[in-house]
Scaffold this motif. Structure first.
Motif, short mmCIF file in Angstrom:
data_model
loop_
_atom_site.label_atom_id
_atom_site.label_comp_id
_atom_site.label_asym_id
_atom_site.label_seq_id
_atom_site.Cartn_x
_atom_site.Cartn_y
_atom_site.Cartn_z
N ARG A 103 -45.71 -11.46 -4.14
CA ARG A 103 -46.83 -11.66 -5.06
C ARG A 103 -46.46 -11.23 -6.47
N ARG A 104 -45.79 -10.09 -6.59
CA ARG A 104 -45.37 -9.63 -7.92
C ARG A 104 -44.33 -10.58 -8.53
N SER A 105 -43.47 -11.13 -7.68
CA SER A 105 -42.48 -12.08 -8.16
C SER A 105 -43.15 -13.30 -8.77
N PHE A 106 -44.19 -13.80 -8.13
CA PHE A 106 -44.93 -14.94 -8.67
C PHE A 106 -45.59 -14.60 -10.00
N GLY A 107 -46.13 -13.38 -10.07
CA GLY A 107 -46.81 -12.97 -11.30
C GLY A 107 -45.89 -12.90 -12.50
N ARG A 108 -44.58 -12.70 -12.24
CA ARG A 108 -43.62 -12.59 -13.34
C ARG A 108 -43.03 -13.94 -13.75
N LEU A 109 -43.32 -15.01 -12.98
CA LEU A 109 -42.76 -16.32 -13.30
C LEU A 109 -43.28 -16.86 -14.62
N SER A 110 -44.56 -16.61 -14.90
CA SER A 110 -45.17 -17.10 -16.13
C SER A 110 -46.42 -16.30 -16.42
N ASP A 111 -46.73 -16.10 -17.72
CA ASP A 111 -47.96 -15.41 -18.05
C ASP A 111 -49.06 -16.42 -18.40
N ASP A 112 -48.77 -17.70 -18.26
CA ASP A 112 -49.77 -18.75 -18.52
C ASP A 112 -50.59 -18.95 -17.25
N PRO A 113 -51.89 -18.67 -17.28
CA PRO A 113 -52.70 -18.77 -16.06
C PRO A 113 -52.73 -20.17 -15.47
N ASP A 289 -47.23 -4.97 -12.26
CA ASP A 289 -46.23 -4.56 -13.25
C ASP A 289 -45.15 -3.67 -12.65
N GLU A 290 -45.26 -3.33 -11.36
CA GLU A 290 -44.24 -2.49 -10.73
C GLU A 290 -42.93 -3.27 -10.60
N PRO A 291 -41.80 -2.68 -10.95
CA PRO A 291 -40.52 -3.37 -10.80
C PRO A 291 -40.09 -3.38 -9.33
N ASP A 292 -39.37 -4.41 -8.95
CA ASP A 292 -38.86 -4.52 -7.58
C ASP A 292 -37.35 -4.73 -7.61
N PRO A 293 -36.61 -3.99 -6.79
CA PRO A 293 -35.16 -4.20 -6.72
C PRO A 293 -34.85 -5.64 -6.32
N ARG A 294 -33.76 -6.16 -6.83
CA ARG A 294 -33.40 -7.55 -6.53
C ARG A 294 -33.23 -7.77 -5.02
N ALA A 295 -32.67 -6.77 -4.35
CA ALA A 295 -32.45 -6.93 -2.90
C ALA A 295 -33.77 -7.10 -2.16
N GLU A 296 -34.81 -6.36 -2.58
CA GLU A 296 -36.11 -6.46 -1.93
C GLU A 296 -36.77 -7.81 -2.21
N THR A 297 -36.55 -8.31 -3.42
CA THR A 297 -37.10 -9.63 -3.75
C THR A 297 -36.46 -10.71 -2.90
N VAL A 298 -35.14 -10.61 -2.70
CA VAL A 298 -34.44 -11.57 -1.86
C VAL A 298 -34.96 -11.51 -0.43
N ARG A 299 -35.18 -10.29 0.06
CA ARG A 299 -35.70 -10.14 1.43
C ARG A 299 -37.12 -10.69 1.54
N ALA A 300 -37.89 -10.61 0.47
CA ALA A 300 -39.26 -11.14 0.50
C ALA A 300 -39.27 -12.66 0.66
#
Length: 538
Positions: A103-113, A289-300
């Motif tokens: 969900r956080r990864s999607f939120g960082r893709l764009s700030d345009d609603p 706004d919490e950062p996520d390690p790249r490895a965790e994003t890949v696992r998601a």
């Protein structure tokens, strides 16, 4: 042998059709009027169908019960086998909190609603529909949009309208699999025709979504990414449904739509503050706004990648043939039915695809997901059992509706109604999607609507000289547009965003879109039934 009769009531087709329709009328009234719980309505309708089969059609009790048992068995496997395993994968991502990472990864893709609505509601919603269906995309996407700052009403409306184009191939193709089973038509043919109808909706829906989010300004400023997303989605869904696998149609389409959005430069341009101020009237979740390690994003993202890889491997000819060899065909006991012409019906046999079925492939992906996400075997098993418990009423609903459909098909009730409806002649092509739309609007499920009306559509098509494959597919394609107005989905959306009791408000907002898109689908089917668009059909 039980031989079906088309006019058992006073030798009249009209009276016989009226009596044959009683189980459907009872289910629809109990669901839409009395608002009885779906599983109770399904069981009541099943009882009514059994009584009509015995008292009006003279079908032996033993064969009636055997037919109902076969319908329930098909409801359990492969339909619910797919749904349970797909939701199990989702539950594991929630338990390990990798869904929050996604969900956080999607939120960082764009700030345009407006772009966020396309990414979350249309693309990710389609992926959820492919994996689970049954209301999960609306609930999850609504919550995600609210977390991104959307007003709850706007979030719910966007999620409901987005849940259209992927529905016919949802839950690993369950609706079209059911349609093929109850009609006796080849799955590849049915999926191919549906894949030449619903992609046309995919071209329109993203434009509708940006309009819902930001009105004319949204269309004017973001029509390029919306059209790119819809086109990529449509092309991928068409290609998968026609040349690969119905089970992969929505997965491929969702990924293609998201890739198209990422490739359009406009999506990475910050939205004007005026847009954000007018659209994001809710409170944005600080957790995003919490950062996520790249490895965790890949696992998601891994569970969805695993499903794509496993299903793709299953389509490789040698692997596909090997899986198909495990399929078993049995003579179904206590069932010996012939159509009015004296020909045995296909339901006298039961096919069990042990490995060549979407549910088993999703189970394999789930086992791999548990390993990738670090879920202990005991915990994974507990989550699977919890998934079954969570779906217990849905399981009862699906099995009762399929049992009802099989009793109506075996006894001849569906054939009687189909012959009567065929009197509509050429107008049947226009009415066919409406019937599917009505079925989904009441039941909340394209699978249920296909089970109830699929055989009827085929019978009516054959009697009126239209293509059975076209009208069967139209039932499913029209049905997807009833999903957004079904009481089930409206209640799910309201509960997800904290608007309990405001289902009527959402209905008023989405009903015009449901009816407008239904009209478009009706015109498409009419065109495909004539030389104007018949070149679109396989």
């Amino acid at each position: 042998m039980y031989v079906q009769e088309l006019q058992p009531v006073a030798g009249s087709l009209g009276l016989s059709a009226l009596v044959a329709a009683l189980p459907l009328v009872i289910v629809l009234v109990l669901l839409g009027g009395v608002r009885l719980k779906a599983h109770l309505a399904g069981l009541t309708g099943l009882l009514a169908a059994a009584l009509v089969a015995r008292l009006a059609y003279g079908m032996p009790v033993g064969q009636t019960l055997s037919g109902a048992a076969q319908g329930a068995a098909f409801g359990l496997f492969p339909i619910l086998w797919i749904v349970v395993n797909a939701l199990w994968v989702y539950r594991m991502t929630v338990r390990t909190r990798h869904f929050d990472v996604l969900r956080r990864s999607f939120g960082r893709l764009s700030d345009d609603p407006r772009i966020q609505a396309l990414v979350v509601a249309f693309c990710f919603g389609a992926l959820l529909e492919a994996l689970a269906g049954f209301g999960a995309p609306v609930a999850i996407c609504s919550v995600m949009l609210v977390a991104l700052g959307f007003d709850p009403v706007r979030a719910a409306v966007v999620a409901l309208v987005a849940n259209t184009a992927p529905v016919a191939f949802g839950a690993m193709g369950t609706p079209v699999v059911t349609l093929a089973q109850v009609t006796g038509l080849p799955l590849d043919t049915v999926a191919s025709v549906v894949g030449r109808q619903t992609p046309l909706l995919a071209l329109v829906v993203p434009l509708v979504l940006v309009g819902l989010v930001d009105g004319r300004r949204g269309l004017r400023e973001t029509w390029v990414p919306a059209l790119a997303c819809g086109t990529a989605f449509a092309v991928a869904q068409f290609a998968a449904a026609n040349y690969a696998s119905a089970q992969l149609a929505d997965i491929g389409a969702a990924l293609a739509g998201a890739a198209a959005l990422a490739a359009v430069p406009h999506t990475r341009v910050p939205a004007p503050e005026a847009v954000r101020a007018s659209v994001l009237t809710g409170a944005r979740s600080e957790e995003l706004d919490e950062p996520d390690p790249r490895a965790e994003t890949v696992r998601a993202y891994a569970p969805y990648a695993l499903i794509v890889v496993i299903f793709s491997m299953a389509q490789i000819p040698p692997v596909k043939d090997r899986l198909a060899q495990t399929t078993r065909v049995y003579d179904w006991p206590f069932l010996n039915v012939a159509d009015p012409g004296g020909n045995p019906v296909g339901g006298n046999h039961f096919t069990w695809p042990v490995l060549a079925t979407g549910g088993t492939l999703v189970l394999l992906a789930g086992i791999a997901t548990a390993a990738v996400l670090g879920v202990h075997a005991g915990v994974a098993l507990a989550e699977w059992i919890a998934t079954v418990r969570e779906l217990r009423y849905a399981i009862l609903t699906v099995t009762s509706v399929l049992a009802l459909a099989y009793v109506m098909n075996f006894s001849g009730q569906a054939a009687t109604i189909g012959h009567f409806v065929a009197a509509a002649g050429a107008g049947l092509a226009f009415l066919s999607p409406v019937l599917g739309w009505f079925g989904v609007a009441v039941s909340g499920s394209d699978t249920s609507a296909n089970a109830l009306f699929g055989a009827l559509q085929v019978t009516a098509a054959r009697e009126s000289g239209l293509s059975p494959e076209l009208l069967a597919a139209a039932n499913s394609s029209g049905g997807v547009l009833g999903k957004m107005i079904s009481p089930q989905n409206l209640t799910i959306a309201c509960a997800a965003v904290g608007l309990a009791g405001r289902e009527g408000d959402l209905l008023r907002k989405v009903l015009p879109w449901s009816l407008g898109l239904l009209l478009v689908m009706c015109l498409i089917v009419v065109g495909q039934s004539t030389p104007v668009l018949d070149w679109m059909l396989p």
